[in-house]
Design a protein around this motif. Structure first.
Motif, mmCIF file in Angstrom:
data_model
loop_
_atom_site.group_PDB
_atom_site.id
_atom_site.type_symbol
_atom_site.label_atom_id
_atom_site.label_comp_id
_atom_site.label_asym_id
_atom_site.label_seq_id
_atom_site.Cartn_x
_atom_site.Cartn_y
_atom_site.Cartn_z
ATOM 1 N N THR A 208 20.705 0.456 -19.600
ATOM 2 C CA THR A 208 21.604 -0.655 -19.943
ATOM 3 C C THR A 208 22.725 -0.254 -20.891
ATOM 4 O O THR A 208 23.558 -1.091 -21.246
ATOM 5 N N ALA A 241 19.591 -7.035 -14.389
ATOM 6 C CA ALA A 241 20.942 -7.602 -14.375
ATOM 7 C C ALA A 241 21.858 -6.866 -15.342
ATOM 8 O O ALA A 241 23.035 -6.604 -15.038
ATOM 9 N N ALA A 242 21.340 -6.499 -16.520
ATOM 10 C CA ALA A 242 22.147 -5.768 -17.496
ATOM 11 C C ALA A 242 22.491 -4.382 -16.972
ATOM 12 O O ALA A 242 23.603 -3.881 -17.179
ATOM 13 N N ALA A 244 22.819 -3.583 -13.825
ATOM 14 C CA ALA A 244 23.807 -3.771 -12.763
ATOM 15 C C ALA A 244 25.199 -3.994 -13.345
ATOM 16 O O ALA A 244 26.186 -3.422 -12.858
ATOM 17 N N ARG A 245 25.300 -4.805 -14.390
ATOM 18 C CA ARG A 245 26.604 -5.075 -15.000
ATOM 19 C C ARG A 245 27.215 -3.794 -15.572
ATOM 20 O O ARG A 245 28.415 -3.534 -15.406
ATOM 21 N N LEU A 246 26.396 -3.001 -16.233
ATOM 22 C CA LEU A 246 26.880 -1.730 -16.786
ATOM 23 C C LEU A 246 27.382 -0.814 -15.680
ATOM 24 O O LEU A 246 28.481 -0.252 -15.762
ATOM 25 N N VAL A 248 28.330 -1.434 -12.481
ATOM 26 C CA VAL A 248 29.505 -1.898 -11.738
ATOM 27 C C VAL A 248 30.761 -1.798 -12.600
ATOM 28 O O VAL A 248 31.839 -1.434 -12.118
ATOM 29 N N ASP A 249 30.629 -2.094 -13.885
ATOM 30 C CA ASP A 249 31.779 -1.986 -14.775
ATOM 31 C C ASP A 249 32.250 -0.541 -14.898
ATOM 32 O O ASP A 249 33.456 -0.260 -14.855
ATOM 33 N N LYS A 254 34.658 -1.208 -6.509
ATOM 34 C CA LYS A 254 33.508 -1.749 -5.780
ATOM 35 C C LYS A 254 33.400 -1.241 -4.347
ATOM 36 O O LYS A 254 32.390 -1.485 -3.680
ATOM 37 N N GLU A 278 20.565 -6.944 -7.949
ATOM 38 C CA GLU A 278 21.544 -7.337 -8.957
ATOM 39 C C GLU A 278 22.882 -6.630 -8.747
ATOM 40 O O GLU A 278 23.950 -7.228 -8.940
ATOM 41 N N ILE A 279 22.850 -5.367 -8.371
ATOM 42 C CA ILE A 279 24.097 -4.633 -8.098
ATOM 43 C C ILE A 279 24.824 -5.253 -6.916
ATOM 44 O O ILE A 279 26.047 -5.448 -6.941
ATOM 45 N N LEU A 282 26.854 -8.307 -7.425
ATOM 46 C CA LEU A 282 28.158 -8.080 -8.056
ATOM 47 C C LEU A 282 29.163 -7.455 -7.084
ATOM 48 O O LEU A 282 30.256 -7.065 -7.488
#
Length: 512
Positions: A208, A241-242, A244-246, A248-249, A254, A278-279, A282
């Protein structure tokens, strides 16, 4: 330049002869496909076929000199000098150009003759005739990147000119790639590509918190070079989820397929599916799953039949060039586990690539087939544009609505054209420029039409657009006017070859 038709003709003639006996001093027969030959005759036929296609000579002769071809025909030739068939000698296989049509490796032994040997690679297909195995290909044939036995190398310049001929499937095809992370630091991908690698899997993030600092440069260099690229996330037993956010950012694009690195410390298979979900929520597609069989056993041998793009890792001993280390497409380590056969095999962690020791992967197939596995569009060859795109460019550059839009073919010539906003200039700095005056134009009927734009495009005059300069993917800064000329010349050549008018947009307007 060699044509695709000639290359495919030669490859077909070679495959007919795989399994033939080695015959010292022999050469191919056009009428008897079971007639064997020796190593240098195979090289001569390969070069002749690539250059002349169906018009090839069925003799082991240099067409320029009429000389009989043997391994000694390439000795002595200084590095950079030309040899038989216009081949060029290099000091090391690393010096092969990426677009070489034929690559040649030679072992010069004392006195030549039976003490010497040579073998070639044509468009990725290994070709060899040796005294032990006869005519062989695939993993049974030597790699032209061998440096343990070979002591001389040469190549026939390319590139292969694509002419619409289909590339025949090769059951022995192998596409090589590398797996890298922060451990390698900055990787010279120009060298990676030149050494024959077609894909790069690179670390993007972990857990994360961790972001791989080398990913952005790797991503940009790989796209500049046209390498097949995937970015991977090392899964940890933290909040999916955390993670995945890391990922993708940090990924930054994408459209790049994701790979999940699921191994020591990643948790159970449920964590794999949770992070994947989760990925994909996004907007990034997970296309690859690195789940080595040893970790699969550790977590209780779960079902892997539905995981995307399974990657297995089983390492050979030693270090060296990937194509020399690779045991072949029939190696037992390609075996199935978890209910499926691996799509990709990581077969070494000590491949010498671009001066560094890295993990190397093999895909049993062509780069095009790998793109299909990753659901990537097959891009036009470097420097090519499609016919429809070229027609749009021509029409827009002249201020005529694109001929591909039937409803607008009767449109008036425009004093401006649309340019995508990647050519950064704030729209208001154009339309509110006091020196310009009113932004708009007088139409042919005398009425006034204001200039316009929308959220995706900027409207600029042709003169302004041509004055802009941009750095392109090859690192060269070009004037857009020069680019337009080059595109137009390419389009004219395409239309002439197809027997079409060289200006259908003008013809459409004249017909009104």
């Amino acid at each position: 330049m060699p044509t695709r038709a000639a290359v495919e003709y030669l490859k077909a003639r070679f495959r007919e002869r795989v399994g033939n006996d080695y015959v010292y001093g022999g050469e191919w027969s056009k009428t008897n496909v079971r007639q064997g030959c020796d190593c240098s005759a195979l090289a001569a036929h390969g070069l002749n076929g690539v250059i002349y296609g169906e018009a090839m000579q069925w003799r082991r002769l240099d067409p320029a000199t009429g000389a009989w071809i043997t391994t000694e025909s390439w000795r002595p030739i200084e590095v950079g000098d030309r040899g038989p068939f216009g081949t060029i000698t290099v000091a090391h296989p690393n010096d092969f150009p990426a677009d070489a049509a034929v690559k040649i490796a030679i072992h010069h032994g004392p006195g030549g003759g039976a003490n010497s040997h040579m073998w070639i690679e044509v468009d990725g297909v290994r070709m060899e005739s040796n005294g032990t195995d006869g005519c062989v290909t695939g993993d049974r044939a030597r790699s032209v990147y061998d440096t343990g036995y070979a002591n001389d190398w040469a190549y026939l310049p390319g590139p292969i000119t694509e002419d619409g001929t289909e590339v025949a499937p090769d059951p022995n095809a192998v596409t090589y790639g590398i797996d890298i992370s922060n451990h390698q630091g900055v990787m010279d991908l120009d060298r990676v590509k030149a050494e024959g690698f077609d894909f790069v899997f690179a670390k993007v993030s972990e857990g994360t918190v961790y972001r791989d600092p080398f990913w952005p440069k790797t991503r940009d260099d790989a796209r500049r070079l046209g390498l097949i690229l995937a970015g991977y996330h090392y899964v940890r037993p933290d909040d999916p989820a955390a993670q995945a956010r890391l990922f993708v950012d940090q990924l930054g694009d994408k459209s790049i397929p994701a790979m999940l690195d699921f191994e020591a410390g990643s948790g159970g298979i449920g964590q794999f599916w949770a992070v994947k979900a989760e990925i994909e929520k996004l907007g990034v597609r997970v296309a690859l799953s690195y789940i080595p069989d040893w970790y699969w056993e550790t977590i209780g041998k779960p079902d892997l039949s539905q995981v995307p793009g399974l990657i297995r890792s089983e390492y050979v001993s030693g270090s060296g060039y990937a194509s020399v280390l690779y045991p072949g497409n029939s190696w037992a380590m390609w075996g199935a586990y978890g209910g499926r056969t691996p799509d990709i095999l990581q077969f070494t962690d000590r491949a010498l690539v671009a001066g560094k020791s890295v993990d190397a992967n093999a895909f049993r197939g062509t780069p095009t087939q790998l793109r299909q596995l990753l659901n990537l569009e097959t891009s036009p060859q470097s420097g090519e544009i499609t016919m429809s795109a070229a027609e749009e460019l021509e029409a827009q550059s002249r201020g005529v609505f694109p001929p591909s839009d039937p409803a607008k073919r009767s449109g008036w010539p425009q004093p401006w054209r649309f340019v995508f906003s990647r050519f950064a200039r704030p729209f208001n700095s154009i339309v509110k420029d006091p020196a310009r005056g009113p932004w708009g134009r007088v139409q042919p009927d005398g009425s006034w039409q204001n200039g316009h734009t929308d959220s995706d495009e900027q409207t600029v005059t042709i003169g302004e657009q041509i004055a802009w300069r941009n750095e392109f993917s090859d690192g060269i800064v070009r004037d857009h006017g020069d680019v337009m000329i080059e595109l137009m010349e390419d389009l004219i050549a395409r239309r002439k070859a197809a027997g079409q008018s060289t200006s259908p947009a003008s013809d459409a307007l004249k017909a009104k």
